[in-house]
Motif scaffolding. Sequence first.
Motif, short mmCIF file in Angstrom:
data_model
loop_
_atom_site.label_atom_id
_atom_site.label_comp_id
_atom_site.label_asym_id
_atom_site.label_seq_id
_atom_site.Cartn_x
_atom_site.Cartn_y
_atom_site.Cartn_z
N PRO A 85 0.75 -1.19 -0.04
CA PRO A 85 -0.09 0.16 -0.11
C PRO A 85 1.07 1.06 -0.07
CG PRO A 85 -0.90 -1.66 1.46
CD PRO A 85 0.46 -2.31 1.10
N GLY A 86 0.59 2.25 -0.84
CA GLY A 86 1.26 3.43 -1.05
C GLY A 86 2.31 3.54 -2.14
N ALA A 87 2.50 2.47 -2.65
CA ALA A 87 3.35 2.03 -3.76
C ALA A 87 2.67 2.30 -5.09
CB ALA A 87 4.15 0.76 -3.80
N PRO A 88 3.16 2.95 -6.37
CA PRO A 88 2.14 3.26 -7.32
C PRO A 88 1.69 2.07 -7.85
CG PRO A 88 4.53 4.40 -7.42
CD PRO A 88 4.63 3.59 -6.28
N ARG A 89 2.32 0.94 -8.04
CA ARG A 89 1.52 -0.24 -8.51
C ARG A 89 0.61 -1.10 -7.53
NH1 ARG A 89 6.42 -2.94 -11.92
NH2 ARG A 89 4.60 -4.17 -13.10
N ASN A 90 0.53 -0.58 -6.40
CA ASN A 90 -0.35 -1.45 -5.66
C ASN A 90 -1.82 -1.60 -5.74
OD1 ASN A 90 -2.28 -0.84 -2.91
ND2 ASN A 90 -1.01 -2.79 -2.52
N LYS A 91 -2.31 -2.93 -5.99
CA LYS A 91 -3.66 -3.17 -6.08
C LYS A 91 -4.16 -4.10 -5.24
CE LYS A 91 -2.96 -2.61 -11.16
NZ LYS A 91 -3.07 -3.26 -12.51
N LEU A 92 -3.43 -4.56 -4.30
CA LEU A 92 -3.86 -5.71 -3.32
C LEU A 92 -4.08 -5.10 -2.07
CD1 LEU A 92 -1.74 -8.81 -4.81
CD2 LEU A 92 -4.23 -8.21 -5.36
N THR A 93 -4.77 -5.95 -1.43
CA THR A 93 -4.93 -5.69 0.18
C THR A 93 -3.79 -6.29 0.92
OG1 THR A 93 -6.23 -7.54 0.71
CG2 THR A 93 -7.52 -5.57 0.15
N VAL A 94 -3.36 -6.04 2.17
CA VAL A 94 -2.30 -6.52 2.96
C VAL A 94 -2.46 -8.02 2.95
CG1 VAL A 94 -0.96 -6.73 5.33
CG2 VAL A 94 -1.96 -4.52 4.24
N ARG A 95 -3.66 -8.50 3.19
CA ARG A 95 -4.21 -9.91 3.38
C ARG A 95 -3.74 -10.54 1.91
NH1 ARG A 95 -6.41 -13.33 6.92
NH2 ARG A 95 -6.95 -11.46 8.05
N GLN A 96 -4.05 -9.91 0.98
CA GLN A 96 -3.86 -10.65 -0.43
C GLN A 96 -2.36 -10.80 -0.62
OE1 GLN A 96 -6.45 -7.88 -2.61
NE2 GLN A 96 -7.88 -9.57 -2.89
N ILE A 97 -1.71 -9.87 -0.19
CA ILE A 97 -0.29 -9.78 -0.52
C ILE A 97 0.44 -10.99 0.23
CG2 ILE A 97 1.83 -8.43 -0.11
CD1 ILE A 97 0.17 -5.81 -0.66
N ALA A 98 0.11 -11.03 1.71
CA ALA A 98 0.43 -12.15 2.31
C ALA A 98 0.24 -13.45 1.81
CB ALA A 98 -0.12 -11.95 3.80
N ASP A 99 -1.31 -13.67 1.28
CA ASP A 99 -1.43 -14.87 0.85
C ASP A 99 -0.42 -15.26 -0.68
OD1 ASP A 99 -3.36 -15.35 2.52
OD2 ASP A 99 -5.04 -14.57 1.51
N LYS A 100 -0.28 -14.27 -1.30
CA LYS A 100 0.56 -14.37 -2.53
C LYS A 100 2.06 -14.87 -2.12
CE LYS A 100 -1.65 -13.17 -6.45
NZ LYS A 100 -1.32 -13.96 -7.70
N ALA A 101 2.55 -14.18 -1.11
CA ALA A 101 3.92 -14.36 -0.52
C ALA A 101 3.91 -15.88 -0.09
CB ALA A 101 4.20 -13.49 0.56
N LEU A 102 3.09 -16.43 0.57
CA LEU A 102 3.14 -17.70 1.26
C LEU A 102 2.86 -18.75 0.10
CD1 LEU A 102 1.26 -16.91 4.74
CD2 LEU A 102 3.76 -17.42 4.14
N GLN A 103 2.18 -18.31 -1.00
CA GLN A 103 2.31 -19.39 -2.16
C GLN A 103 3.52 -19.47 -2.77
OE1 GLN A 103 -0.60 -17.92 -4.80
NE2 GLN A 103 -2.27 -17.97 -3.18
#
Length: 247
Positions: A16-34
């Motif tokens: 969040p805050g970066a120009p290319r952010n489109k996901l919530t923190v939870r979605q980012i975490a889920d992606k990272a854990l995949q």
Amino acid sequence: MQRPLIFGMVHLRALPGAPRNKLTVRQIADKALQENMHDVPYQRPEHRNPEVTAIMAAIAQQFRSQFPTVTAGVQVLSCGNKEALSIALAADLDFIRCESFVFGHIGDEGFAQSDAAELLRYRRNIGADNIKIFTDIKKKHSSHAITGDLSIADVAVAADFFLTDGLIVTGQHTGTPVEKNDITQVRASVNQKVFIGSGTSAKNILHYAESVDGFIIGSEFKEHGYWENEIDPKRVKEITSLLSSKY
């Protein structure tokens, strides 16, 4: 020689805050854990807001809970070395990848000042002496004209003198292979762990295997070898199988 380690990179999606952010923190975490280089353009430490450290610490803690025994580290771009140490301490990680430990350089995001003295004192002050600091030298995506009179061996000696726990050698850009002579020079100059931080592939991993202690691999594990793509399990298996067959 002991089998080199392979560190697979988990690239967080844009925060969040970066120009290319489109996901919530939870979605980012889920992606990272995949599976983060997605926060482009990178910020210098003095411009970075505290939510970056907070979110990365939360995701790192989730990662550690899911993978309690693997050797794991963290890097905060750009030059977020103190932030990385605090995240590693909070999430019980083993090491950080540190930019600009010795000698300043010009990166894409501007001037990066060296911070070994401050960083090591910060590590002591927060009780994180068990967390290793692995140091990029003559790092990728940077101009080293300021230190053009210094060889990579000279920089390795300086980092060793300033008490690094290991050295990371890269090519000029993400995905660019390391010059074998750079590894040779570093090995001849210091008694340190040496890791390759860019450009490792199925074509060259065995070429380097007996010269280094480990590989940090990001792009080559992704679909079509491109860092922004998703993890490709076939590429991961191909590289790890090559190393397993040799050792």
